[in-house]
Motif scaffolding. Structure first.
Motif, PDB file in Angstrom:
ATOM      1  N   ASP A  34       0.821  -1.205   0.000  1.00  0.00           N
ATOM      2  CA  ASP A  34       0.000   0.000   0.000  1.00  0.00           C
ATOM      3  C   ASP A  34       0.858   1.260   0.000  1.00  0.00           C
ATOM      4  O   ASP A  34       1.896   1.326   0.664  1.00  0.00           O
ATOM      5  CB  ASP A  34      -0.903   0.027   1.225  1.00  0.00           C
ATOM      6  N   ALA A  35       0.395   2.257  -0.734  1.00  0.00           N
ATOM      7  CA  ALA A  35       1.022   3.573  -0.657  1.00  0.00           C
ATOM      8  C   ALA A  35       0.856   4.119   0.750  1.00  0.00           C
ATOM      9  O   ALA A  35      -0.145   3.859   1.425  1.00  0.00           O
ATOM     10  CB  ALA A  35       0.381   4.516  -1.669  1.00  0.00           C
ATOM     11  N   GLY A  36       1.828   4.890   1.202  1.00  0.00           N
ATOM     12  CA  GLY A  36       1.785   5.434   2.546  1.00  0.00           C
ATOM     13  C   GLY A  36       2.438   4.546   3.582  1.00  0.00           C
ATOM     14  O   GLY A  36       2.400   4.858   4.771  1.00  0.00           O
ATOM     15  N   THR A  37       3.039   3.448   3.148  1.00  0.00           N
ATOM     16  CA  THR A  37       3.762   2.583   4.080  1.00  0.00           C
ATOM     17  C   THR A  37       5.161   3.153   4.310  1.00  0.00           C
ATOM     18  O   THR A  37       5.887   3.432   3.363  1.00  0.00           O
ATOM     19  CB  THR A  37       3.874   1.148   3.545  1.00  0.00           C
ATOM     20  N   ILE A  38       5.509   3.343   5.572  1.00  0.00           N
ATOM     21  CA  ILE A  38       6.804   3.904   5.947  1.00  0.00           C
ATOM     22  C   ILE A  38       7.644   2.811   6.597  1.00  0.00           C
ATOM     23  O   ILE A  38       7.246   2.214   7.600  1.00  0.00           O
ATOM     24  CB  ILE A  38       6.649   5.081   6.924  1.00  0.00           C
ATOM     25  N   PHE A  39       8.782   2.545   6.012  1.00  0.00           N
ATOM     26  CA  PHE A  39       9.729   1.579   6.569  1.00  0.00           C
ATOM     27  C   PHE A  39      10.806   2.350   7.338  1.00  0.00           C
ATOM     28  O   PHE A  39      11.311   3.368   6.852  1.00  0.00           O
ATOM     29  CB  PHE A  39      10.357   0.751   5.451  1.00  0.00           C
ATOM     30  N   TYR A  40      11.148   1.852   8.518  1.00  0.00           N
ATOM     31  CA  TYR A  40      12.127   2.561   9.345  1.00  0.00           C
ATOM     32  C   TYR A  40      12.905   1.567  10.190  1.00  0.00           C
ATOM     33  O   TYR A  40      12.430   0.472  10.496  1.00  0.00           O
ATOM     34  CB  TYR A  40      11.427   3.598  10.240  1.00  0.00           C
ATOM     35  N   ASP A  41      14.113   1.979  10.552  1.00  0.00           N
ATOM     36  CA  ASP A  41      14.958   1.153  11.412  1.00  0.00           C
ATOM     37  C   ASP A  41      14.911   1.730  12.821  1.00  0.00           C
ATOM     38  O   ASP A  41      15.518   2.769  13.094  1.00  0.00           O
ATOM     39  CB  ASP A  41      16.391   1.136  10.896  1.00  0.00           C
ATOM     40  N   PRO A  42      14.184   1.104  13.738  1.00  0.00           N
ATOM     41  CA  PRO A  42      14.033   1.656  15.083  1.00  0.00           C
ATOM     42  C   PRO A  42      15.290   1.536  15.935  1.00  0.00           C
ATOM     43  O   PRO A  42      15.393   2.181  16.984  1.00  0.00           O
ATOM     44  CB  PRO A  42      12.891   0.820  15.672  1.00  0.00           C
ATOM     45  N   SER A  43      16.241   0.733  15.493  1.00  0.00           N
ATOM     46  CA  SER A  43      17.441   0.509  16.289  1.00  0.00           C
ATOM     47  C   SER A  43      18.622   1.361  15.842  1.00  0.00           C
ATOM     48  O   SER A  43      19.667   1.366  16.492  1.00  0.00           O
ATOM     49  CB  SER A  43      17.839  -0.970  16.225  1.00  0.00           C
ATOM     50  N   ALA A  44      18.478   2.079  14.744  1.00  0.00           N
ATOM     51  CA  ALA A  44      19.586   2.878  14.221  1.00  0.00           C
ATOM     52  C   ALA A  44      19.800   4.124  15.075  1.00  0.00           C
ATOM     53  O   ALA A  44      18.838   4.735  15.554  1.00  0.00           O
ATOM     54  CB  ALA A  44      19.300   3.279  12.780  1.00  0.00           C
ATOM     55  N   PRO A  45      21.059   4.533  15.281  1.00  0.00           N
ATOM     56  CA  PRO A  45      21.323   5.754  16.044  1.00  0.00           C
ATOM     57  C   PRO A  45      20.907   7.008  15.293  1.00  0.00           C
ATOM     58  O   PRO A  45      20.660   8.058  15.902  1.00  0.00           O
ATOM     59  CB  PRO A  45      22.838   5.716  16.259  1.00  0.00           C
ATOM     60  N   ASP A  46      20.840   6.911  13.967  1.00  0.00           N
ATOM     61  CA  ASP A  46      20.393   8.023  13.143  1.00  0.00           C
ATOM     62  C   ASP A  46      19.004   7.711  12.584  1.00  0.00           C
ATOM     63  O   ASP A  46      18.510   6.596  12.719  1.00  0.00           O
ATOM     64  CB  ASP A  46      21.373   8.274  11.993  1.00  0.00           C
ATOM     65  N   LEU A  47      18.387   8.708  11.949  1.00  0.00           N
ATOM     66  CA  LEU A  47      17.073   8.488  11.358  1.00  0.00           C
ATOM     67  C   LEU A  47      17.226   7.956   9.939  1.00  0.00           C
ATOM     68  O   LEU A  47      17.843   8.590   9.085  1.00  0.00           O
ATOM     69  CB  LEU A  47      16.283   9.800  11.336  1.00  0.00           C
ATOM     70  N   ALA A  48      16.685   6.766   9.712  1.00  0.00           N
ATOM     71  CA  ALA A  48      16.682   6.159   8.386  1.00  0.00           C
ATOM     72  C   ALA A  48      15.271   5.675   8.109  1.00  0.00           C
ATOM     73  O   ALA A  48      14.730   4.849   8.849  1.00  0.00           O
ATOM     74  CB  ALA A  48      17.667   4.996   8.316  1.00  0.00           C
ATOM     75  N   ALA A  49      14.643   6.215   7.058  1.00  0.00           N
ATOM     76  CA  ALA A  49      13.257   5.857   6.759  1.00  0.00           C
ATOM     77  C   ALA A  49      13.006   5.970   5.268  1.00  0.00           C
ATOM     78  O   ALA A  49      13.721   6.681   4.551  1.00  0.00           O
ATOM     79  CB  ALA A  49      12.295   6.771   7.523  1.00  0.00           C
ATOM     80  N   ALA A  50      11.991   5.261   4.801  1.00  0.00           N
ATOM     81  CA  ALA A  50      11.601   5.312   3.394  1.00  0.00           C
ATOM     82  C   ALA A  50      10.093   5.131   3.305  1.00  0.00           C
ATOM     83  O   ALA A  50       9.526   4.260   3.974  1.00  0.00           O
ATOM     84  CB  ALA A  50      12.310   4.229   2.591  1.00  0.00           C
ATOM     85  N   ILE A  51       9.453   5.948   2.500  1.00  0.00           N
ATOM     86  CA  ILE A  51       8.002   5.890   2.339  1.00  0.00           C
ATOM     87  C   ILE A  51       7.651   5.495   0.908  1.00  0.00           C
ATOM     88  O   ILE A  51       8.276   5.952  -0.045  1.00  0.00           O
ATOM     89  CB  ILE A  51       7.345   7.244   2.710  1.00  0.00           C
ATOM     90  N   VAL A  52       6.666   4.621   0.780  1.00  0.00           N
ATOM     91  CA  VAL A  52       6.186   4.182  -0.529  1.00  0.00           C
ATOM     92  C   VAL A  52       5.090   5.133  -0.988  1.00  0.00           C
ATOM     93  O   VAL A  52       4.120   5.385  -0.263  1.00  0.00           O
ATOM     94  CB  VAL A  52       5.638   2.742  -0.462  1.00  0.00           C
ATOM     95  N   LEU A  53       5.242   5.651  -2.204  1.00  0.00           N
ATOM     96  CA  LEU A  53       4.267   6.553  -2.792  1.00  0.00           C
ATOM     97  C   LEU A  53       3.731   5.923  -4.076  1.00  0.00           C
ATOM     98  O   LEU A  53       4.435   5.168  -4.752  1.00  0.00           O
ATOM     99  CB  LEU A  53       4.909   7.906  -3.116  1.00  0.00           C
ATOM    100  N   ALA A  54       2.489   6.255  -4.405  1.00  0.00           N
ATOM    101  CA  ALA A  54       1.862   5.722  -5.633  1.00  0.00           C
ATOM    102  C   ALA A  54       1.286   6.890  -6.420  1.00  0.00           C
ATOM    103  O   ALA A  54       0.098   7.193  -6.324  1.00  0.00           O
ATOM    104  CB  ALA A  54       0.779   4.710  -5.284  1.00  0.00           C
ATOM    105  N   PRO A  55       2.106   7.566  -7.199  1.00  0.00           N
ATOM    106  CA  PRO A  55       1.635   8.751  -7.926  1.00  0.00           C
ATOM    107  C   PRO A  55       0.672   8.390  -9.043  1.00  0.00           C
ATOM    108  O   PRO A  55       0.729   7.294  -9.606  1.00  0.00           O
ATOM    109  CB  PRO A  55       2.927   9.347  -8.497  1.00  0.00           C
TER     110      PRO A  55
END
Length: 234
Positions: A34-55
């Protein structure tokens, strides 16, 4: 510190501890998530995330998600960080905190064809929270949020705020077009009037055109660099 991020309606979080959110998002998008799904690494010391978009528009227009997600990040940081912490935006997705490079926003597309409506896009956010201060002399242009006064800010708190502000900007963009985003990005950029080398071109940044492409003054005149020149592929 937020243990499990809370996202607004239409957005869903998927934790991928120890994994690269970008790679996880690309794999999921290819499988039809689904569009709007955000993947993230909760254990990383920095912020790393990616969101799926469906234009539902051609890539030339959908590429405006890159500055949109960058503006969402700046607005998010401005809402929850101490007032002395300022973020400026680079047209190529660079995020600068108090003048130092601290992260970036990127956009991944399955095809570079500007007229094609892509099946999906991946918006990537990378923002550094920690930096080796002992090596600061080796990289004076680099910084991190905690080095700039955000010692109490957790990566997942900023992720929540980025999701909220980006969704708000997406709604405004869908309703009103890119004009307001153009004004906001221009106000947050520190590159106008400066010499830039970006996407294989170089010149003085004059501003953005109505589609948020970069106008460069070169020895041969004014050149337009479209946002699609910044797109990454899997």
């Amino acid at each position: 510190m937020t243990e499990r991020p809370s996202f607004p309606p239409l957005l869903t979080g998927v934790a991928v501890p120890g994994d690269a959110p970008r790679a996880a998002a690309i794999a999921a998008a290819r499988d039809g998530c689904d569009a709007g799904t955000i993947f993230y690494d909760p254990s990383a010391p920095d912020l790393a995330a990616a969101i799926v978009l469906a234009p539902d528009v051609a890539l030339a227009q959908a590429a405006q998600m890159l500055p949109l997600l960058a503006v969402g990040c700046q607005n998010a940081l401005g809402a929850i960080a101490p007032p002395e912490v300022g973020m400026h935006l680079g047209w190529d997705g660079t995020l600068r905190v108090n003048g130092g490079r601290a992260g970036r926003v990127a956009l991944v597309a399955p095809t570079p064809e500007p007229k094609h409506v892509p099946d999906w896009l991946i918006g990537v956010l990378e923002l550094r929270f920690e930096i080796d201060l002992d090596r600061g002399g080796d990289r004076p242009e680099e910084t991190a949020l905690r080095a700039e006064g955000c010692g109490d800010l957790a990566p997942l708190d900023l992720l929540e705020a980025w999701a909220r502000h980006s969704l708000n900007w997406l709604h405004r963009w869908e309703v009103d077009g890119p004009a307001e985003l153009h004004r906001e990005w221009t106000a947050l950029s520190d590159e106008i009037g400066k010499e830039l080398a970006v996407a294989g071109r170089s010149g003085t940044a004059l501003g953005l055109d109505e589609e948020l492409g970069l106008l460069l003054k070169t020895a041969d005149g004014t050149e337009l660099v479209p946002l699609t020149a910044l797109l990454e592929t899997p």
